[in-house]
Design an enzyme around this catalytic site. Structure first.
Site, short mmCIF file in Angstrom:
data_model
loop_
_atom_site.label_atom_id
_atom_site.label_comp_id
_atom_site.label_asym_id
_atom_site.label_seq_id
_atom_site.Cartn_x
_atom_site.Cartn_y
_atom_site.Cartn_z
N CYS A 103 48.79 25.62 39.30
CA CYS A 103 49.26 24.23 39.34
C CYS A 103 48.61 23.46 40.49
CB CYS A 103 50.77 24.21 39.54
SG CYS A 103 51.67 25.15 38.34
N TRP A 116 50.81 24.68 35.15
CA TRP A 116 50.41 25.89 34.44
C TRP A 116 51.71 26.63 34.21
CZ3 TRP A 116 45.73 27.49 32.64
CH2 TRP A 116 45.61 28.83 32.25
N GLU A 121 31.75 44.15 36.30
CA GLU A 121 31.70 42.70 36.53
C GLU A 121 30.97 42.01 35.36
OE1 GLU A 121 33.12 40.61 38.19
OE2 GLU A 121 31.83 38.87 38.37
N GLU A 177 35.53 36.91 29.78
CA GLU A 177 36.38 35.79 30.20
C GLU A 177 35.86 34.43 29.74
OE1 GLU A 177 37.05 35.53 34.44
OE2 GLU A 177 34.98 35.94 34.91
N LYS A 190 32.68 39.11 33.10
CA LYS A 190 32.10 37.77 32.95
C LYS A 190 31.99 37.43 31.47
CE LYS A 190 32.46 36.19 35.99
NZ LYS A 190 33.00 36.86 37.11
N LYS A 211 41.76 29.38 37.99
CA LYS A 211 40.85 29.69 39.09
C LYS A 211 41.57 30.43 40.20
CE LYS A 211 37.05 29.47 41.42
NZ LYS A 211 36.12 30.57 41.03
N ARG A 266 41.29 24.30 38.38
CA ARG A 266 42.22 25.39 38.69
C ARG A 266 42.92 25.91 37.44
NH1 ARG A 266 43.99 25.19 44.23
NH2 ARG A 266 46.03 25.91 43.62
N HIS A 305 33.19 60.12 27.20
CA HIS A 305 34.58 60.57 27.13
C HIS A 305 35.44 59.63 26.29
CE1 HIS A 305 33.80 63.73 30.03
NE2 HIS A 305 33.02 62.84 30.64
N ASN A 325 54.59 23.48 43.20
CA ASN A 325 53.79 24.67 42.88
C ASN A 325 54.57 25.88 43.39
OD1 ASN A 325 51.77 23.06 41.99
ND2 ASN A 325 50.32 23.57 43.60
N GLY A 326 54.53 26.98 42.65
CA GLY A 326 55.23 28.18 43.09
C GLY A 326 56.34 28.54 42.12
C1 G6P Z 1 41.40 34.70 39.05
C2 G6P Z 1 40.01 34.11 38.86
C3 G6P Z 1 38.96 35.16 39.14
C4 G6P Z 1 39.15 35.72 40.53
C5 G6P Z 1 40.57 36.26 40.74
C6 G6P Z 1 40.83 36.56 42.19
O1 G6P Z 1 41.64 35.65 38.06
O2 G6P Z 1 39.86 33.63 37.53
O3 G6P Z 1 37.68 34.58 39.06
O4 G6P Z 1 38.23 36.74 40.74
O5 G6P Z 1 41.53 35.29 40.35
O6 G6P Z 1 40.79 35.34 42.91
P1 G6P Z 1 40.43 35.20 44.44
O7 G6P Z 1 40.52 33.73 44.71
O8 G6P Z 1 41.49 35.98 45.17
O9 G6P Z 1 39.08 35.75 44.65
#
Ligand code: G6P
Length: 608
Positions: free
Chosen positions: A2, A74, A481, A488, A485, A603, A27, A504, A100-101
């Site tokens: 949010c 959100w 990773e 997502e 990527k 984000k 975000r 396995h 927020n929260g």
């Molecule tokens: C969310 C984002 C990711 C990020 C993760 C951790 O899932 O979409 O891209 O890696 O949070 O976020 P941070 O800000 O702690 O790196």
């Protein structure tokens, strides 16, 4: 997650608030709303979906209000719909609040308020807070907010206005960031600096447990218990231009392509190539504790967790220090065993990830030294850790993390080398790594030149719904990773794992035409990876490899090869990740996906 924006001043609040919300769009959100003080009344407008939907609903002739609050939501409690979007009002419609929260005891509070005859218009925990402030209101908004917050358990960043006090905006925080932009006779309060930089670079960071009362004449900060607090006005580190697209179609592309620069910024001033030393000012005070540490625990979520995995290899290999990487969400709840010699290193781009922050608090409670590897300056994790190193890679807007990841790995490499020198790493070996690290930004630039070719290859594979990413050693986390990527942002199902693990189970998935990406630069386990490639080929999988430039052997085995320059193994992840970021980006564009705002993702995940 949010987003909050609030404005008090002499200008028209509405365009400033809408613009601010747009800056927070990255975000992630599902609905938005705005409350403006119009002629002693609070007018609230809410809409589901994009900020533009909200803007379309506002009166055409515009608002003259110069006090207002706005929010991107959100959903946590209650489905995403107009009724549940913020701002929320008290029963009398005289007080509006954005939040927020999460209010954890909202059910108890709601029952209490209902017994007082209050009826609720939404399913949210936030409305309970708005109603509670209304219930406490006796002609003084600041006092009402303070009284209400005393009864609240949970986390919050809030901004509140009252129709009866057109000259003030009250803000408070506990566990959710709030920043106040300081202008000339005006203030902008926001959950993220991106909503402020267009107007001012002068800010006050509100700390946990603090409140601010903003009027057109000044700013007053106190604790929640009304003890006055003097705050410094600080300068924000980045400009608006930095957070704009800079000619790229998407933020993700911009951030992938600016890695030569962002990495150079991360390394700047920290590599002393002449002396063969690493200089990390942020750790100076704790250098001895670190050198004597018995065990390192990296903790993080998402992409940052993958950086932690690379860190584990770096610390054990280069610094000869036992290291492990834990999901912060697991670490915080499993009553981890932490002794004197444990150092925890929290990795986070935003510095606000709820689980990572909670892991830091748990580790500190148990007496561990807690360090942060964080990008956002002044963020909560940056402030709550004992010391740390900023990434300095600039704001990352695309939800899928790219440049923050490479900078995280670069910081961990520097820490490992520095620590290694205090332990068992020879000066010659350290110099070799430092020299190689200094060349990485340019080499990333070379790898990026393959972008068009990567796109053509991806074009031939993009219809396939299942992919595998395999690597060994330092490149096993990169396989993870690469898969993250791809899934997502393009919604292709992908898994990443150590190449040997394929046998396995996952090998059962391999059928005619399944794309299998091998991260296979020259190194200790190169021959073993070639063996795995054979296994995939013989089952009809289509092999794409990331390999060392000049490696002709692999070109006979793989259908497509993307190259990286030859670098020492500990630094390979900084280069091997680049083709994988580009593959994911091109796949998402080719599949018409919303690259910068993938569905269901945020984000910054500030709730657990
Ligand atoms: C969310 C984002 C990711 C990020 C993760 C951790 O899932 O979409 O891209 O890696 O949070 O976020 P941070 O800000 O702690 O790196």
């Amino acid at each position: 997650m949010c987003g909050i924006v609030g404005y008090i001043g002499h200008k028209k609040a509405c365009p400033i608030l809408i613009e601010g919300l747009k800056r927070l769009e990255y975000r992630g959100y599902d609905s938005a709303g705005i409350a403006l003080l119009e002629h002693s009344r609070i007018e609230v407008t809410r809409a589901v979906g994009r900020i533009s939907n909200l803007a379309d609903k506002l009166p055409e002739k515009g608002s003259t209000a110069n006090l207002g609050i706005a929010h991107t939501r959100w959903a946590t409690h209650g489905t995403p719909c107009e009724r549940n979007a913020h701002p929320h009002l008290d029963q009398a419609g005289r007080i509006a609040l954005v939040h927020n929260g999460i209010i954890e005891n909202y059910r108890t509070l709601k029952t209490f308020l209902e017994r007082q005859g209050i009826t609720f218009a939404s399913d949210t925990d936030t409305e309970v807070l708005a109603q509670l402030v209304g219930h406490c209101y006796r002609g003084n908004l600041e006092q009402a907010v303070r009284d209400a917050l005393h009864d609240v358990q949970g986390t919050y960043g809030i901004a509140v206005i009252s129709a009866d006090e057109p000259d003030r905006l009250v803000a408070a925080r506990k566990g959710s960031p709030l920043i106040i932009g300081v202008g000339d006779g005006e203030y902008i309060v926001a959950s993220d600096a991106a909503a402020i930089v267009e107007h001012t670079t002068q800010v006050v960071y509100l700390a946990d447990g603090e409140m601010a009362v903003l009027t057109r004449d000044g700013l007053r900060t106190t604790t929640l218990d009304a003890v006055p607090v003097t705050k410094d006005v600080q300068a924000i580190e980045f400009s608006l231009e930095e957070i704009e697209l800079g000619g790229h179609e998407h933020f993700m592309a911009k951030e992938i392509f600016e890695q030569p620069l962002s990495l150079a910024n991360t390394l700047r001033g920290r590599l002393d190539v002449r002396e063969g030393q690493i200089v990390l000012g942020g750790l100076a005070e704790h250098a001895r504790t670190l050198a004597r540490a018995k065990r390192i625990i990296f903790t993080a979520q998402g992409t940052a967790w993958h950086a932690g995995l690379v860190g584990e290899y770096l610390f054990e290999d280069v610094a000869k220090l036992p290291a492990e990487t834990e999901y912060a969400s697991e670490f915080r709840y499993r009553n981890p065993l932490i002794d004197d010699g444990t150092v925890i290193i929290a990795i986070s781009q935003s510095g606000e990830t709820a689980d990572t922050l909670a892991a830091v608090r748990e580790a500190k409670l148990k007496g561990a030294l807690a360090l942060g590897v964080v990008n956002v300056v002044g963020s909560t994790i940056a402030r709550e850790t004992d010391a740390g190193i900023y990434l300095h890679c600039g704001p990352e807007i695309g939800v899928a993390s790219t440049k923050a990841f490479s900078s995280q790995v670069a910081v961990l490499a520097m820490m490992a080398i520095q620590l290694g020198r205090r332990r068992f790493l020879s000066q010659e070996a350290a110099e070799r790594l430092i020299d190689a690290l200094a060349r990485i930004p340019d080499q990333v630039g070379e790898v990026l030149q393959q972008s068009d070719r990567i796109r053509s290859v991806v074009e031939t594979l993009v219809e396939r719904e299942n992919w595998l990413f395999l690597g060994r050693g330092y490149n096993y986390p990169i396989a993870m990773e690469g898969a993250l990527k791809l899934k997502e942002i393009s919604y292709i199902h992908a898994e990443g794992m150590p190449a040997a693990e394929m046998k396995h189970g996952p090998i059962a998935l391999i059928n005619q035409g399944m794309p299998v990406v091998f991260i296979a630069p020259r190194g200790q386990q190169y021959d073993k990876v070639l063996g795995n490639i054979e296994e995939v080929r013989s089952r009809g999988g289509r092999v794409i490899a990331v390999a060392t430039r000049g490696d002709n052997e692999i070109t006979h085995l793989a259908e497509h090869v993307f190259h990286i320059p030859d670098v020492p193994e500990p630094l390979q992840p900084l280069l091997t990740v680049i083709p994988l970021q580009l593959m994911a980006y091109h796949a998402a564009v080719l599949r018409n996906c919303n690259v910068d705002k993938p569905r269901n993702l945020a984000k910054s995940v500030t709730v657990e």
